[in-house]
Design an enzyme around this catalytic site. Structure first.
Site, short mmCIF file in Angstrom:
data_model
loop_
_atom_site.label_atom_id
_atom_site.label_comp_id
_atom_site.label_asym_id
_atom_site.label_seq_id
_atom_site.Cartn_x
_atom_site.Cartn_y
_atom_site.Cartn_z
NE ARG A 1 41.39 53.47 16.26
CZ ARG A 1 41.85 53.30 17.46
NH1 ARG A 1 41.33 52.46 18.33
NH2 ARG A 1 43.11 53.73 17.79
CD GLU B 1 34.98 54.94 19.57
OE1 GLU B 1 35.70 55.64 20.27
OE2 GLU B 1 35.03 53.66 19.29
CG HIS C 1 37.63 53.24 22.60
ND1 HIS C 1 37.63 53.68 21.31
CD2 HIS C 1 38.57 52.59 22.81
CE1 HIS C 1 38.91 53.46 20.82
NE2 HIS C 1 39.46 52.60 21.38
O1 A2R Z 1 47.70 41.44 7.68
P1 A2R Z 1 48.96 41.34 8.33
O2 A2R Z 1 49.65 39.83 8.03
O3 A2R Z 1 49.95 42.38 8.22
O4 A2R Z 1 48.55 41.14 9.84
C1 A2R Z 1 48.11 42.26 10.87
C2 A2R Z 1 46.63 42.38 10.64
N1 A2R Z 1 45.98 43.12 9.53
C3 A2R Z 1 45.08 42.74 8.59
N2 A2R Z 1 44.43 41.71 8.57
C4 A2R Z 1 43.77 41.62 7.59
N3 A2R Z 1 43.29 42.36 6.61
C5 A2R Z 1 44.14 43.54 6.84
N4 A2R Z 1 43.87 44.71 5.72
C6 A2R Z 1 44.81 43.94 7.52
N5 A2R Z 1 45.68 44.89 8.17
C7 A2R Z 1 46.45 44.52 9.24
O5 A2R Z 1 46.35 43.12 12.00
C8 A2R Z 1 48.31 42.02 12.09
O6 A2R Z 1 48.25 40.67 12.25
C9 A2R Z 1 47.15 42.82 13.05
C10 A2R Z 1 47.75 44.21 13.54
O7 A2R Z 1 48.67 43.72 14.41
P2 A2R Z 1 49.81 45.12 14.91
O8 A2R Z 1 50.18 45.76 14.10
O9 A2R Z 1 50.67 44.26 16.16
O10 A2R Z 1 48.84 45.73 15.94
P3 A2R Z 1 48.41 45.85 17.48
O11 A2R Z 1 49.16 46.23 18.29
O12 A2R Z 1 47.83 44.06 17.52
O13 A2R Z 1 46.97 46.67 17.52
C11 A2R Z 1 45.77 46.34 16.50
C12 A2R Z 1 44.87 47.40 16.79
C13 A2R Z 1 45.30 48.73 16.94
O14 A2R Z 1 45.58 49.38 15.79
C14 A2R Z 1 44.23 49.43 17.61
O15 A2R Z 1 43.21 49.89 16.33
C15 A2R Z 1 43.32 48.39 18.26
O16 A2R Z 1 43.97 47.44 17.93
O17 A2R Z 1 43.57 48.87 19.83
#
Ligand code: A2R
Length: 315
Positions: A230, A259, A277
């Site tokens: 994002r 965007e 995007h």
């Molecule tokens: O922080 P963790 O341990 O919950 O790991 C998640 C990480 N994450 C963060 N890392 C650092 N600081 C933060 N504040 C933070 N918030 C979340 O991002 C986890 O490793 C990753 C998200 O993984 P998923 O929930 O499996 O999301 P996915 O399907 O990989 O998609 C990621 C994003 C989407 O939300 C769209 O915005 C984009 O990729 O297409």
């Protein structure tokens, strides 16, 4: 005439999946903003939305019979989930079905940026080849990659990077026990250690400007930033400044803060590759995402619950 026997949905705007409209129309009556007539709002039971279209408390308040918001996309930062929960409204998204597609595009953008593929294409088209060879580019060889986020998509990227023979490190809030990659709890430390940062965390308040001037400074003059998550995750003003001053080496961007507006300054740099995007933007993957939107809505209205609720609404 609307068919009142079928659930009525409000769609916030156009969605780039040619299969979605006919698939929705088979089971639901779908009203676009311009087609919503006075008096119909009270019958709307679902919202279908996509990236960049705010589904906030004010919008949800217009539909007193609202039960579900089905988001087309895995990232749902444009939906006010807290407000939805206060209203007892379910929120769904489309995880998993796009992981490999977005990972492919991420590698493509990374390689395009480091090896300057779009610039080389322009060089040929502009008839400049006969004037002399295209300048040499930086290389991915011998460099380390730092994943910012290692969830479903981040992991699919990391696995591909293994095939490219480059070491992978990562930064998340929680260390993963199930991956062979080195974890860094501090993002500036990670940036200092690697040559490439690939951003794959969700958007929203928690990650706003996670990649700031300090992170870019730590990445360094030969460093490369790839953002496919994002626009809000990267401080765009700091990025422009870092590129202008040579504090980082190059950037590959599929997402932007406002965007479809891309800052002129970003487009003026020769070492920046910009995409509109398109991470999940193929016929097959958009169709799979659309199908999951339809499945969520059908299951919900059949009383079987949501298929892929967002984590906050699960359980
Ligand atoms: O922080 P963790 O341990 O919950 O790991 C998640 C990480 N994450 C963060 N890392 C650092 N600081 C933060 N504040 C933070 N918030 C979340 O991002 C986890 O490793 C990753 C998200 O993984 P998923 O929930 O499996 O999301 P996915 O399907 O990989 O998609 C990621 C994003 C989407 O939300 C769209 O915005 C984009 O990729 O297409």
């Amino acid at each position: 005439m609307t068919n009142t026997a079928r659930p009525i949905l409000f769609q916030t705007g156009p969605i780039m999946d040619p299969a979605l409209a006919p698939a929705l129309a088979e089971h639901f009556t779908v009203l676009m903003p311009e087609a919503l007539e006075e008096g119909q709002a009270g019958q709307v039971r679902g919202i279908v939305s996509g990236v960049g279209r705010e589904v906030d408390d004010e919008l949800m308040a217009r539909f007193p019979a609202l039960e579900i918001v089905a988001n087309f996309g895995v990232g749902y930062d444009s939906v006010d989930v807290d407000a939805a929960q206060r209203r007892n409204v379910m929120v769904t998204h489309t995880p998993s079905v796009l992981d490999e597609e977005v990972a492919d595009l991420t590698l493509g953008l990374l390689l395009a940026t480091v090896r300057r593929i779009p610039q080389a294409d322009r060089y040929v088209r502009e008839g400049r080849w006969p004037e002399g060879a295209f300048p040499l580019s930086p290389s991915l060889r011998g460099r380390k990659v730092g994943m910012v986020g290692l969830g479903r998509i981040g992991l699919a990227v990391a696995r591909r990077l293994e095939g490219f023979g480059v070491p992978v490190l990562y930064h998340t809030r929680n260390r993963r026990a199930d991956v062979p990659y080195i974890w860094r709890g501090n993002l500036v430390e990670l940036a200092r250690e690697v040559d490439v940062l690939v951003v794959l965390v969700p958007g929203g308040a928690q990650t706003r400007h996670l990649v700031n001037a300090d992170v870019l400074e730590a990445l360094g003059p030969q460093g490369l930033l790839v953002n496919v998550a994002r626009g809000s995750v990267v401080d765009e003003v700091a990025l422009v400044e870092a590129l202008r001053s040579g504090r980082i080496g190059a950037a590959g961007l599929d997402v932007f803060a406002q965007e479809p507006h891309v800052p002129e300054a970003l487009m003026s740099f020769e070492n920046v590759v910009v995409l509109p995007h398109v991470g999940s933007g193929t016929f097959t993957t958009r169709a799979a995402m659309g199908q999951l939107v339809v499945d969520n809505l059908r299951n919900w209205f059949a009383g079987r619950g949501a298929v892929t609720p967002v984590p906050e609404c699960a359980g």
